[in-house]
Design an enzyme around this catalytic site. Structure first.
Site, PDB file in Angstrom:
ATOM      1  N   GLY A   1       0.818  -1.206   0.000  1.00  0.00           N
ATOM      2  CA  GLY A   1       0.000   0.000   0.000  1.00  0.00           C
ATOM      3  C   GLY A   1       0.849   1.252   0.000  1.00  0.00           C
ATOM      4  N   SER A   2       0.327   2.299   0.618  1.00  0.00           N
ATOM      5  CA  SER A   2       0.977   3.601   0.551  1.00  0.00           C
ATOM      6  C   SER A   2       2.243   3.652   1.396  1.00  0.00           C
ATOM      7  CB  SER A   2       0.012   4.699   1.021  1.00  0.00           C
ATOM      8  OG  SER A   2      -0.129   4.662   2.428  1.00  0.00           O
ATOM      9  N   SER A   3       3.175   4.521   0.991  1.00  0.00           N
ATOM     10  CA  SER A   3       4.428   4.668   1.734  1.00  0.00           C
ATOM     11  C   SER A   3       4.193   5.266   3.111  1.00  0.00           C
ATOM     12  CB  SER A   3       5.410   5.526   0.939  1.00  0.00           C
ATOM     13  OG  SER A   3       4.853   6.787   0.632  1.00  0.00           O
ATOM     14  N   ARG A   4       3.186   6.113   3.236  1.00  0.00           N
ATOM     15  CA  ARG A   4       2.891   6.729   4.545  1.00  0.00           C
ATOM     16  C   ARG A   4       2.513   5.670   5.565  1.00  0.00           C
ATOM     17  NH1 ARG A   4      -1.595   7.843   7.145  1.00  0.00           N
ATOM     18  NH2 ARG A   4      -2.879   7.252   5.345  1.00  0.00           N
ATOM     19  N   VAL A   5       1.616   4.770   5.190  1.00  0.00           N
ATOM     20  CA  VAL A   5       1.201   3.718   6.108  1.00  0.00           C
ATOM     21  C   VAL A   5       2.344   2.734   6.342  1.00  0.00           C
ATOM     22  CG1 VAL A   5      -0.431   1.816   6.473  1.00  0.00           C
ATOM     23  CG2 VAL A   5      -1.226   3.959   5.454  1.00  0.00           C
ATOM     24  N   ALA A   6       3.114   2.454   5.304  1.00  0.00           N
ATOM     25  CA  ALA A   6       4.249   1.529   5.442  1.00  0.00           C
ATOM     26  C   ALA A   6       5.237   2.038   6.482  1.00  0.00           C
ATOM     27  CB  ALA A   6       4.937   1.340   4.093  1.00  0.00           C
TER      28      ALA A   6
ATOM     29  N   GLU B   1       5.715  -3.580   0.312  1.00  0.00           N
ATOM     30  CA  GLU B   1       5.732  -3.255  -1.104  1.00  0.00           C
ATOM     31  C   GLU B   1       4.860  -2.020  -1.208  1.00  0.00           C
ATOM     32  OE1 GLU B   1       4.416  -2.485  -4.449  1.00  0.00           O
ATOM     33  OE2 GLU B   1       3.487  -4.470  -4.625  1.00  0.00           O
TER      34      GLU B   1
ATOM     35  N   CYS C   1       0.674  -0.099  -8.665  1.00  0.00           N
ATOM     36  CA  CYS C   1       1.932   0.364  -8.080  1.00  0.00           C
ATOM     37  C   CYS C   1       3.051   0.338  -9.112  1.00  0.00           C
ATOM     38  CB  CYS C   1       2.301  -0.469  -6.860  1.00  0.00           C
ATOM     39  SG  CYS C   1       2.283  -2.242  -7.160  1.00  0.00           S
TER      40      CYS C   1
END
Length: 506
Positions: free
Chosen positions: A232-237, A251, A288
């Site tokens: 998912g999103s880089s912010r949540v990662a 990823e 993505c």
């Protein structure tokens, strides 16, 4: 489903209503459980019941490797049946509108993956190795060992392929996963888990939890989950990385570049333009791996490739879902980003930049034409502009720039400064040019050659980022072993030499 039991309607206290993504006036698509913190108890207990050594491993319950080979074979065969295949195609299209061809491709890749791991190939994933020891009777053995209780947080854009490939990888290696699909598309994986049960999977092997993100986070940090795989999103990662103290495989965002090399020729123009359109705008750019930025050599520009891409994009239609709703950005969000880019000196809209006509897509989603914004390379590289130019917009949108002879180092400078390195394409058969670009870049899944694309995510090669120790691959034996198992070394030292005498203490 938790602990092997599907929850009844009466068990579900709260529900989320999922709107029809194509028509805001139509009845809702479905409702899904909106699990709350006070309902996490059974899920935590299910994870607590799993030992660190997993449900199976190379020394325990080894028959389950064969069992999952058989389940994979049956599930792959089921997805090849026309009625079952079409059911999942339509399920995908209902949740995240994309063309029939794109949805069918997702089902076919999933089926091929399952077929790849039929028979003995699941136990081959756990292949161990031995190394001779220092003396007679000693040998070291390396094993691939499961983590035990694990979690999968899956995205909306590939509601079948991504969660299935990660879920099955976790199961193959002996883990007990809890799966949290994206709320908007949860019905797809709910149906697939029913299919797995039909194919012989024990009902207690997978927990499925429908909830919103913060609740999944609470489960991950409050239960003994030893690994969380997040797509998912880089912010949540980044947030999950902190909350789990690094126990994640991710990823996340992919701002994916394509470079058109100097060896342009008219005979390849139609194909390269078609692939550029597909990479940028298929599935509404909600991949993505979508082409986020296109570096066009002046030789391709002089052949008119940008006009060709524009003409191809203009053929996309709501009627066949080759264009459609954007589920993570509103129309206003996308247009605001376009307008900010247009403030950069020399930038312009090449095509698009308008709201779709004749749609009734819900206001919470986006509805824009395929869009390309040109930004001069020198302006893009300026510190005050660069981050704006390389911000991923999960929509039918791309940045385009051009470069000339002697400017490839500026292009490589831009690639180096990007923060996420998932897919890339070097469109060139010039061996020297191709090698220069490949040698100075890092993207984990890179296509090279005149047919190069960014959106290649089949089951026959690694798909995943590079340059990040937390990076998660998908689909291949290497990806499965890397993400879903760890290395364990067992040193067998069995034979005490005849006549051994105790030496002096050291």
């Amino acid at each position: 489903i938790v602990g092997g039991k599907w929850q009844s309607e009466a068990d579900i206290k709260h529900k989320l209503t999922i709107p029809n993504p194509m028509d805001k006036d139509a009845p809702p698509l479905c409702t899904v459980a909106d699990t709350s913190i006070d309902e996490l108890g059974p899920f935590i207990e299910s994870m607590e019941a799993v030992t660190k050594s997993g449900v199976h491993n190379p020394l325990k319950n080894v028959d389950r490797y064969l069992m999952y080979g058989d389940i994979s074979k049956k599930a792959g065969e089921a997805l090849a049946q026309p009625d079952v295949q079409e059911f999942f195609i339509k399920s995908i299209q209902k949740c995240v509108p994309k063309s029939h061809a794109q949805a069918k491709g997702e089902v076919m890749v999933t089926a091929a993956f399952l077929n790849n791991f039929g028979g003995d190939n699941v136990r081959f994933l756990a292949r161990s190795f031995g190394v001779p020891g220092d003396y007679y009777g000693q040998q070291s053995n390396g094993y691939r060992w499961p983590y035990g209780p694990v979690a999968i947080v899956a995205p909306f854009n590939f509601p079948l392929e991504i969660p299935v490939l990660q879920l099955m990888g976790a199961l193959y290696m002996g883990n007990k996963p809890v799966l949290k699909p994206a709320e908007k598309v949860a019905l797809v994986m709910e149906q697939f888990i029913h299919l797995l049960h039909e194919c012989g999977m024990p009902t207690e092997d997978v927990d499925l939890m429908n909830c919103q993100g913060p609740i999944a986070e609470e489960l991950v940090v409050k239960s003994p989950i030893r690994l969380t795989q997040f797509t998912g999103s880089s912010r949540v990662a980044e947030h999950l990385s902190e909350r789990t103290r690094g126990k994640v495989k991710i990823e996340d965002a992919g701002f994916d570049w394509k470079i058109l090399g100097p060896d342009a020729n008219a005979s390849d123009l139609e194909y390269v333009a078609w692939q550029c359109d597909q990479d940028a705008y298929a599935s509404q750019g909600q991949k993505c791996s979508a082409q986020s930025i296109l570096f066009v050599h002046e030789n391709w520009q002089s052949l008119g490739i940008l006009d060709k891409v524009k003409a191809n994009a203009a053929t996309r239609s709501l009627d066949d879902l080759t264009i459609g709703p954007v589920l993570t950005n509103t129309t206003a969000d996308i247009m605001n980003h376009v307008n900010k880019l247009l403030e950069i000196p020399g930038s312009s809209i090449l095509f698009g930049g308008k709201e779709l006509k004749g749609h009734n897509i819900p206001d919470i989603y986006g509805a824009v034409e395929p869009t390309a914004v040109f930004v001069p390379l020198q302006e893009m590289l300026k510190d005050e502009n660069f981050e704006m130019c390389v911000t991923e917009i999960f929509a039918p949108f791309q940045v385009v720039t051009t470069y000339g002879e002697g400017e490839i180092d500026l292009v490589l400078q831009a690639c180096e400064r990007m923060s996420h390195h998932l897919t890339a394409a070097v469109v060139s058969n010039d061996a020297i040019f191709q090698n220069k670009v490949l040698a100075h870049t890092v993207n984990g899944t890179t296509y090279a050659g005149m047919r190069a694309r960014t959106t290649g995510a089949p089951q026959n090669h690694w798909f995943g980022p590079a340059g990040d120790a937390r990076g998660a691959g998908i689909g291949t034996p290497e990806a499965i072993k890397m993400v879903w198992s760890c290395h364990r070394e067992v040193i067998c030292d069995s034979i005490i030499p005849t006549g051994w005498k105790q030496p002096k203490a050291t």
